[in-house]
Design an enzyme around this catalytic site. Sequence first.
Site, short mmCIF file in Angstrom:
data_model
loop_
_atom_site.label_atom_id
_atom_site.label_comp_id
_atom_site.label_asym_id
_atom_site.label_seq_id
_atom_site.Cartn_x
_atom_site.Cartn_y
_atom_site.Cartn_z
N HIS A 160 0.86 -1.19 0.00
CA HIS A 160 0.00 0.00 0.00
C HIS A 160 0.90 1.24 0.00
CE1 HIS A 160 -3.52 2.45 0.75
NE2 HIS A 160 -2.79 3.11 1.64
N GLY A 174 -10.50 -6.17 6.92
CA GLY A 174 -10.61 -4.71 6.79
C GLY A 174 -9.64 -4.20 5.74
C1 GAR Z 1 1.46 0.82 -6.29
O1 GAR Z 1 1.87 2.10 -5.90
C2 GAR Z 1 0.75 0.12 -5.15
O2 GAR Z 1 1.30 0.41 -3.89
C3 GAR Z 1 -0.63 0.69 -5.28
O3 GAR Z 1 -0.88 0.75 -6.65
C4 GAR Z 1 0.37 0.92 -7.34
C5 GAR Z 1 0.47 -0.18 -8.36
O4 GAR Z 1 1.58 0.01 -9.18
N1 GAR Z 1 -1.59 -0.11 -4.62
C6 GAR Z 1 -2.73 0.35 -4.13
O5 GAR Z 1 -3.06 1.51 -4.20
C7 GAR Z 1 -3.60 -0.69 -3.46
N2 GAR Z 1 -4.80 -0.12 -2.98
P1 GAR Z 1 2.20 -1.20 -10.00
O6 GAR Z 1 1.05 -1.83 -10.76
O7 GAR Z 1 3.17 -0.55 -10.93
O8 GAR Z 1 2.83 -2.16 -9.04
#
Ligand code: GAR
Length: 211
Positions: free
Chosen positions: A110, A144
């Site tokens: 996250h 959660g």
């Molecule tokens: C990442 O920054 C991850 O932490 C976030 O989405 C991005 C995906 O990037 N995740 C969330 O927001 C989960 N709720 P990626 O597809 O290049 O790994």
Amino acid sequence: RPRVAVLISGRGSNMVALLEAATDPGYPAEIALVLSNRADAAGLARAEAAGVATAVVESRGFKGDRAGFEAAMQRELERHGIALIALAGFMRVLTEGFVSRWSGRMLNIHPSILPSFPGLDTHARALAAGVKLHGCTVHLVSPGVDEGPIVAQAAVPVLPDDDESRLAARVLEQEHRLYPAALAWLATGLAGNGPPPPGASGSLANPLPRF
Ligand code: GAR
């Protein structure tokens, strides 16, 4: 080595970071499957280029039937003999049934220092709040959203001239470092004494690797 499925919805840069780490024969997990809930996820092509098995279970095809969607994902996971799940930019909320089934065996990354800024738009919200430190968290998934036991975190400074994309890039660099280390921790625990109990602190269940 436990077989890991990386679940994605988009770009897949964290998935690539995990794939790259796992090419080291000494890495304690094998990335055996990349599963996307969107057929147009850019990460799928990157996984295929790396020679990793991919699967698509389109969440759109299950309109409102989350149990059906998850049952289809579960079949793919079983078909590939998956022992651990790494959520990497997977943008669907999972039901308590699926989460319980994978309790202690599913990680999420996250883009904030939880418990600050759960949910979406974390970088914009961090800027709006005026925090001077931001970062990322890897946690075990519990029912959660963004609430499970924290395994590892990394912090970055928020700089005076930051905008959302500069801050996101600084955090992402840390995500790519943190996630392979955290997954190695979970895989090592699984190979030893089974998965950590739900709620176990990362450092108590099994020492975290050096970041
Ligand atoms: C990442 O920054 C991850 O932490 C976030 O989405 C991005 C995906 O990037 N995740 C969330 O927001 C989960 N709720 P990626 O597809 O290049 O790994």
